[in-house]
Scaffold this active site. Structure first.
Site, PDB file in Angstrom:
ATOM      1  N   HIS A   1     -27.543  32.137  36.128  1.00 22.11           N
ATOM      2  CA  HIS A   1     -28.205  30.836  36.053  1.00 22.11           C
ATOM      3  C   HIS A   1     -29.207  30.692  37.213  1.00 22.11           C
ATOM      4  CE1 HIS A   1     -24.938  29.923  33.306  1.00 22.11           C
ATOM      5  NE2 HIS A   1     -25.425  28.717  33.075  1.00 22.11           N
TER       6      HIS A   1
ATOM      7  N   ASP B   1     -10.214  -5.435   2.024  1.00 26.51           N
ATOM      8  CA  ASP B   1      -9.926  -4.322   1.118  1.00 26.51           C
ATOM      9  C   ASP B   1     -10.868  -4.314  -0.082  1.00 26.51           C
ATOM     10  OD1 ASP B   1      -7.728  -3.098   2.384  1.00 26.51           O
ATOM     11  OD2 ASP B   1      -6.342  -4.571   1.585  1.00 26.51           O
TER      12      ASP B   1
ATOM     13  N   HIS C   1       0.821  -1.211   0.000  1.00 28.68           N
ATOM     14  CA  HIS C   1       0.000   0.000   0.000  1.00 28.68           C
ATOM     15  C   HIS C   1       0.855   1.261   0.000  1.00 28.68           C
ATOM     16  CE1 HIS C   1      -4.301  -0.958   0.256  1.00 28.68           C
ATOM     17  NE2 HIS C   1      -3.965  -2.040   0.919  1.00 28.68           N
TER      18      HIS C   1
END
Length: 303
Positions: free
Chosen positions: A278, A218, A119
């Protein structure tokens, strides 16, 4: 393997790229992409394809996620553009790791290692074996096979610079060493290959037994072969339908009493963390029926 996965996930627009072949349109790749369901096919490859898809051009609309393997330059392009677009995973050179005991055929081991070494010159090809005989014979076969392998100029470099053979005493040790690699492809050539399903933790894909080689993955076996490399298998798997899906949530409290109870808790928790804004957002839910005791709130009927 990327287009079909996206279409199964319900992606409405799939723009695919494939590099030119000898300066022309690659008919096989274009046909495959069309049959897989791509809405757009662009004859474009490399980092320029990644950039075009991520940022858009005069003729290509930008996409939301880029999926698929490529060389080192493609991988780096995806890494740098992550955030501008989503990516499937960060993939490097193809990797193969074979676990073999004394039952393994050294010739098969050698052939399968070289099948992935071709590869690229940076593709690791690793053998972990409990058999000194298998290890030495596999090395000998690799040297002989490289003599007339058409891709030897690439595979020989990968083997020279990134090949390794580890001799261990037991399969338990073989599994431990394999997990430290977290290899993209792990091929198990042992008497009881399915044992690896319970013993291995970190890998992209397993290939069990001599009948099952990485090259099948593959090309023909059917499972998705966009897989993690460079140790990424420690924290992610390969491409699957879920990569194209987003997890979203919604909240709705339909009962005022429940909202008031949560508001009281939210106020206390937020003030412990010094988030007064908050806290006040919770306070006004807690005070739907009584503003007493909340000094910052205006009296009922005032603004």
């Amino acid at each position: 393997m990327t287009v079909v996965t996206a279409k199964v996930a319900g992606v409405e627009r799939v723009a695919a790229t494939t590099p030119p072949s000898q300066g022309g349109i690659p008919p096989v790749s274009v046909a495959a992409l069309h049959l897989a369901g791509a809405e757009e096919i662009h004859v474009l490859g490399g980092v320029q394809a990644v950039a075009a898809l991520a940022l858009g051009t005069e003729t290509i609309e930008p996409v939301d996620i880029i999926a698929g393997p490529g060389n080192a330059y493609v991988a780096e392009a995806k890494r740098q553009l992550f955030g501008e677009v989503g990516i499937d995973l960060f993939a490097g050179p193809t990797e193969v790791l074979i676990i073999a005991d004394d039952s393994a055929d050294p010739w098969v081991v050698a052939v399968d290692l070289l099948s992935q070494a071709e590869h690229g010159p940076e593709s690791p090809a690793i053998l972990i074996t409990t058999s000194e005989r298998v290890g030495k014979a596999a090395i000998d076969w690799i040297d002989r096979l490289l003599v007339d392998l058409p891709t030897a100029p690439v595979a020989s470099l990968a083997w020279r610079d990134h090949g390794a053979v580890h001799l261990v005493d037991t399969l338990d040790q073989a599994y431990e060493v394999a997990d430290t690699y977290a290899s993209e492809h792990v091929q198990v050539l042992t008497e009881r290959p399915r044992e690896a399903l319970d013993r291995l933790r970190h890998y992209g894909a397993l290939f069990l037994g001599e009948n099952t080689c990485v090259s099948f993955g593959d090309k023909v076996i059917g499972t998705n072969h966009v897989l993690p490399t460079r140790g990424a298998a420690r924290y992610t798997g390969g491409l699957w339908v879920g990569k194209y899906l987003r997890t979203v949530t919604y909240q709705e409290i339909r009962d005022a009493d429940s909202s008031a109870a949560l508001g009281e808790l939210c106020g206390r928790m937020s003030r412990l963390e010094n988030f007064e804004g908050h806290a006040r957002s919770g306070d006004i839910r807690a005070a739907r029926f009584d503003t007493a005791g909340i000094p910052w709130l205006p009296a009922p009927g005032t603004s």
